[in-house]
Design a protein around this motif. Structure first.
Motif, PDB file in Angstrom:
ATOM      1  N   ALA A 158       0.191  10.170 -11.921  1.00 45.09           N
ATOM      2  CA  ALA A 158       0.314  10.923 -10.774  1.00 45.09           C
ATOM      3  C   ALA A 158       1.820  10.656 -10.368  1.00 45.09           C
ATOM      4  N   SER A 159       2.422  11.817  -9.627  1.00 45.65           N
ATOM      5  CA  SER A 159       3.570  11.635  -8.983  1.00 45.65           C
ATOM      6  C   SER A 159       3.619  10.957  -7.654  1.00 45.65           C
ATOM      7  N   LYS A 160       4.730  10.329  -6.970  1.00 50.05           N
ATOM      8  CA  LYS A 160       4.278   9.668  -5.650  1.00 50.05           C
ATOM      9  C   LYS A 160       3.866  10.901  -4.610  1.00 50.05           C
ATOM     10  N   ASP A 161       4.000  12.251  -4.730  1.00 48.28           N
ATOM     11  CA  ASP A 161       3.799  13.082  -3.985  1.00 48.28           C
ATOM     12  C   ASP A 161       2.353  13.396  -3.986  1.00 48.28           C
ATOM     13  N   GLN A 162       1.649  13.423  -5.001  1.00 41.87           N
ATOM     14  CA  GLN A 162       0.251  13.684  -5.225  1.00 41.87           C
ATOM     15  C   GLN A 162      -0.625  12.710  -4.501  1.00 41.87           C
ATOM     16  N   ARG A 163      -1.713  13.249  -3.956  1.00 39.37           N
ATOM     17  CA  ARG A 163      -2.343  12.098  -2.861  1.00 39.37           C
ATOM     18  C   ARG A 163      -3.844  11.788  -3.837  1.00 39.37           C
ATOM     19  N   ILE A 164      -4.279  10.711  -3.720  1.00 43.09           N
ATOM     20  CA  ILE A 164      -5.466  10.213  -4.148  1.00 43.09           C
ATOM     21  C   ILE A 164      -6.203   9.650  -3.254  1.00 43.09           C
ATOM     22  N   LEU A 165      -7.448  10.250  -3.297  1.00 42.54           N
ATOM     23  CA  LEU A 165      -8.815   9.870  -2.308  1.00 42.54           C
ATOM     24  C   LEU A 165      -9.588   9.291  -3.270  1.00 42.54           C
ATOM     25  N   MET A 166     -10.102   8.080  -3.235  1.00 43.08           N
ATOM     26  CA  MET A 166     -11.007   7.415  -4.048  1.00 43.08           C
ATOM     27  C   MET A 166     -12.306   6.466  -3.331  1.00 43.08           C
ATOM     28  N   PRO A 167     -13.337   6.970  -3.808  1.00 43.67           N
ATOM     29  CA  PRO A 167     -14.545   5.898  -3.447  1.00 43.67           C
ATOM     30  C   PRO A 167     -14.666   4.788  -4.104  1.00 43.67           C
ATOM     31  N   VAL A 168     -14.895   3.748  -3.305  1.00 40.43           N
ATOM     32  CA  VAL A 168     -15.257   2.374  -4.140  1.00 40.43           C
ATOM     33  C   VAL A 168     -16.434   1.946  -3.212  1.00 40.43           C
ATOM     34  N   SER A 169     -17.013   0.877  -3.640  1.00 39.75           N
ATOM     35  CA  SER A 169     -18.268   0.165  -3.035  1.00 39.75           C
ATOM     36  C   SER A 169     -17.933  -1.064  -1.972  1.00 39.75           C
ATOM     37  N   ASN A 170     -18.546  -0.875  -1.041  1.00 40.63           N
ATOM     38  CA  ASN A 170     -18.525  -2.305  -0.144  1.00 40.63           C
ATOM     39  C   ASN A 170     -19.134  -3.365  -0.749  1.00 40.63           C
ATOM     40  N   SER A 171     -19.770  -3.154  -2.014  1.00 40.17           N
ATOM     41  CA  SER A 171     -20.458  -4.274  -2.450  1.00 40.17           C
ATOM     42  C   SER A 171     -19.451  -5.509  -3.055  1.00 40.17           C
ATOM     43  N   GLY A 172     -18.323  -5.141  -2.916  1.00 44.71           N
ATOM     44  CA  GLY A 172     -17.020  -5.840  -3.311  1.00 44.71           C
ATOM     45  C   GLY A 172     -16.930  -7.206  -1.964  1.00 44.71           C
ATOM     46  N   TYR A 173     -17.764  -7.087  -0.919  1.00 45.35           N
ATOM     47  CA  TYR A 173     -17.829  -8.011  -0.158  1.00 45.35           C
ATOM     48  C   TYR A 173     -18.592  -9.240  -0.434  1.00 45.35           C
ATOM     49  N   GLY A 174     -19.391  -8.824  -1.673  1.00 44.49           N
ATOM     50  CA  GLY A 174     -20.370 -10.047  -1.939  1.00 44.49           C
ATOM     51  C   GLY A 174     -21.361 -10.470  -0.945  1.00 44.49           C
ATOM     52  N   ILE A 175     -21.113 -11.894  -0.719  1.00 42.60           N
ATOM     53  CA  ILE A 175     -22.102 -12.599   0.098  1.00 42.60           C
ATOM     54  C   ILE A 175     -21.124 -12.654   1.381  1.00 42.60           C
ATOM     55  N   GLY A 176     -21.735 -12.056   2.477  1.00 43.29           N
ATOM     56  CA  GLY A 176     -20.817 -11.972   3.956  1.00 43.29           C
ATOM     57  C   GLY A 176     -21.208 -13.393   4.517  1.00 43.29           C
ATOM     58  N   GLU A 177     -20.479 -13.415   5.577  1.00 47.04           N
ATOM     59  CA  GLU A 177     -20.473 -14.694   6.669  1.00 47.04           C
ATOM     60  C   GLU A 177     -21.669 -14.137   7.708  1.00 47.04           C
ATOM     61  N   LYS A 178     -22.758 -14.869   7.807  1.00 45.57           N
ATOM     62  CA  LYS A 178     -23.737 -14.803   8.755  1.00 45.57           C
ATOM     63  C   LYS A 178     -23.306 -14.447   9.980  1.00 45.57           C
ATOM     64  N   ALA A 179     -23.977 -13.406  10.553  1.00 49.32           N
ATOM     65  CA  ALA A 179     -23.604 -12.706  11.843  1.00 49.32           C
ATOM     66  C   ALA A 179     -21.977 -12.275  12.047  1.00 49.32           C
ATOM     67  N   LYS A 180     -21.267 -12.114  10.903  1.00 51.70           N
ATOM     68  CA  LYS A 180     -19.991 -11.762  11.061  1.00 51.70           C
ATOM     69  C   LYS A 180     -19.849 -10.580  10.266  1.00 51.70           C
ATOM     70  N   ALA A 181     -19.208  -9.394  11.031  1.00 52.12           N
ATOM     71  CA  ALA A 181     -19.275  -8.186  10.269  1.00 52.12           C
ATOM     72  C   ALA A 181     -17.951  -8.182   9.254  1.00 52.12           C
ATOM     73  N   CYS A 182     -18.308  -7.664   8.117  1.00 55.16           N
ATOM     74  CA  CYS A 182     -17.186  -7.392   7.024  1.00 55.16           C
ATOM     75  C   CYS A 182     -16.127  -6.109   7.547  1.00 55.16           C
ATOM     76  N   THR A 183     -14.878  -6.685   7.914  1.00 57.79           N
ATOM     77  CA  THR A 183     -14.125  -5.452   7.972  1.00 57.79           C
ATOM     78  C   THR A 183     -13.069  -5.407   6.841  1.00 57.79           C
ATOM     79  N   GLU A 184     -12.211  -4.350   6.985  1.00 64.10           N
ATOM     80  CA  GLU A 184     -11.337  -4.066   5.787  1.00 64.10           C
ATOM     81  C   GLU A 184     -10.541  -5.377   5.354  1.00 64.10           C
ATOM     82  N   GLU A 185     -10.355  -6.110   6.507  1.00 64.29           N
ATOM     83  CA  GLU A 185      -9.311  -7.158   6.252  1.00 64.29           C
ATOM     84  C   GLU A 185     -10.287  -8.296   5.593  1.00 64.29           C
ATOM     85  N   SER A 186     -11.387  -8.530   5.564  1.00 68.04           N
ATOM     86  CA  SER A 186     -12.422  -9.509   5.006  1.00 68.04           C
ATOM     87  C   SER A 186     -12.050  -9.600   3.670  1.00 68.04           C
TER      88      SER A 186
END
Length: 310
Positions: free
Chosen positions: A106-134
């Motif tokens: 793809a060229s640098k001007d073409q846009r890509i919009l991709m779905p992935v899974s939040n299963s990538g967070y695996g086991i989270g921290e209790k009572a602490k929400a996963c953000t995109e920075e987690s």
């Protein structure tokens, strides 16, 4: 815009593609139709719709189709840890390698919009929400390939990714194996379900809102590009037991119990914050309650009785 959707005849694509066409976009779908699904039949009436049977891993095919696109939405994937375990080569080559190839051609001007899974967070921290920075801690092959594919996409400037919560709701290419869809079906047909890891929490999102996220991103791309976004319902960070209690309110007589009969290969146990997406102006329209009501109507039509005598 001219939009290329790989895997466009699948569970999400069968809802998304008609919405893209209705919004006035030209859409080309590449799919291998591995389930022999006729889910895009209604789209054939649009002059702006094109469809091709093929493989997203074939570079010559992808180069030809990508050359005509303003936006690429790579939906093609082997989805879920169980399917990836059955076909690990397919998981690696479709979920990750094909996306990395797409990023190269793809060229640098073409846009890509991709779905992935939040299963990538695996086991989270209790009572602490996963953000995109987690930190991302994928445990299964499925999780690893999706995280690696997301990394490749976000290394481009003209991209955005959507870390989808567990999706639910009716689709022309229906999936009964997704948690809410599965539990609701069992509640209606069997009146009972046995749960493992009942206190594990996860987030949920309706398939109509998933499709709307892509349309939202097309309209707000300059403000959203270059970042991942959690996509889920803030009021639906629920355990399996809490989900069953919610379904029970819609299906009187439904019973459920917990037993150590299995385990989640992704160890999904976390709560998720969707604040970043909300800050872009996106508002979900489908609650869990509304989605369960929809499913119960859909299951009047859909009966998985192919292998039964009654």
């Amino acid at each position: 815009m001219n939009i290329l959707v790989t895997g466009g005849a699948g569970y999400i694509g069968s809802v998304l593609v008609p919405k893209l066409l209705q919004a006035g976009h030209a859409v080309t779908v590449l799919d291998n139709f591995m389930f022999n699904q006729p889910t895009l039949a209604e789209c054939c009436s649009y002059d702006a719709f094109q469809v091709e049977r093929g493989d997203c891993r074939d570079q010559a095919t992808m180069e030809r189709l990508v050359a005509k696109a303003d936006v690429i939405i790579p939906l093609a994937a082997l989805v879920g840890a169980p399917l990836c375990k059955i076909d690990p080569v397919g998981a690696q080559t479709i979920n990750q390698d094909a996306v990395e190839m797409l990023c190269r051609i793809a060229s640098k001007d073409q846009r890509i919009l991709m779905p992935v899974s939040n299963s990538g967070y695996g086991i989270g921290e209790k009572a602490k929400a996963c953000t995109e920075e987690s930190p991302l801690r994928p445990l299964s092959l499925y999780g690893v390939t999706k995280v690696n594919a997301e990394t490749a996409v976000l290394q481009r400037e003209n991209s955005a990714t959507f870390r989808l919560a567990t999706v639910f709701g009716m689709s022309p290419r229906m999936r009964l194996d997704l948690l809410v869809n599965d539990f609701t079906y069992r509640a209606l047909r069997d009146r009972a379900v046995v749960i493992f890891e009942g206190h594990f929490k996860r987030n949920y999102i309706h398939i109509q809102d998933v499709a709307r996220v892509f349309l939202h991103a097309l309209e707000n791309f300059e403000a959203m590009r270059g970042r991942p976004y959690n996509v889920g319902l803030d009021d639906a960070n629920l355990s399996k037991l809490e989900l069953c209690a919610l379904i029970q309110r819609h299906v009187p007589g439904f019973t459920y119990l917990e037993a150590p009969i299995g385990e989640d290969p992704d160890k999904r146990d976390y709560i998720v914050s969707n604040a970043r997406l909300a800050s872009t102006g996106f508002v979900t329209q489908w609650s869990l309650d509304r989605g369960i009501r929809e499913l119960l109507k859909g299951y009047v039509i859909l009966r998985d009785s192919r292998y039964g005598n009654v």
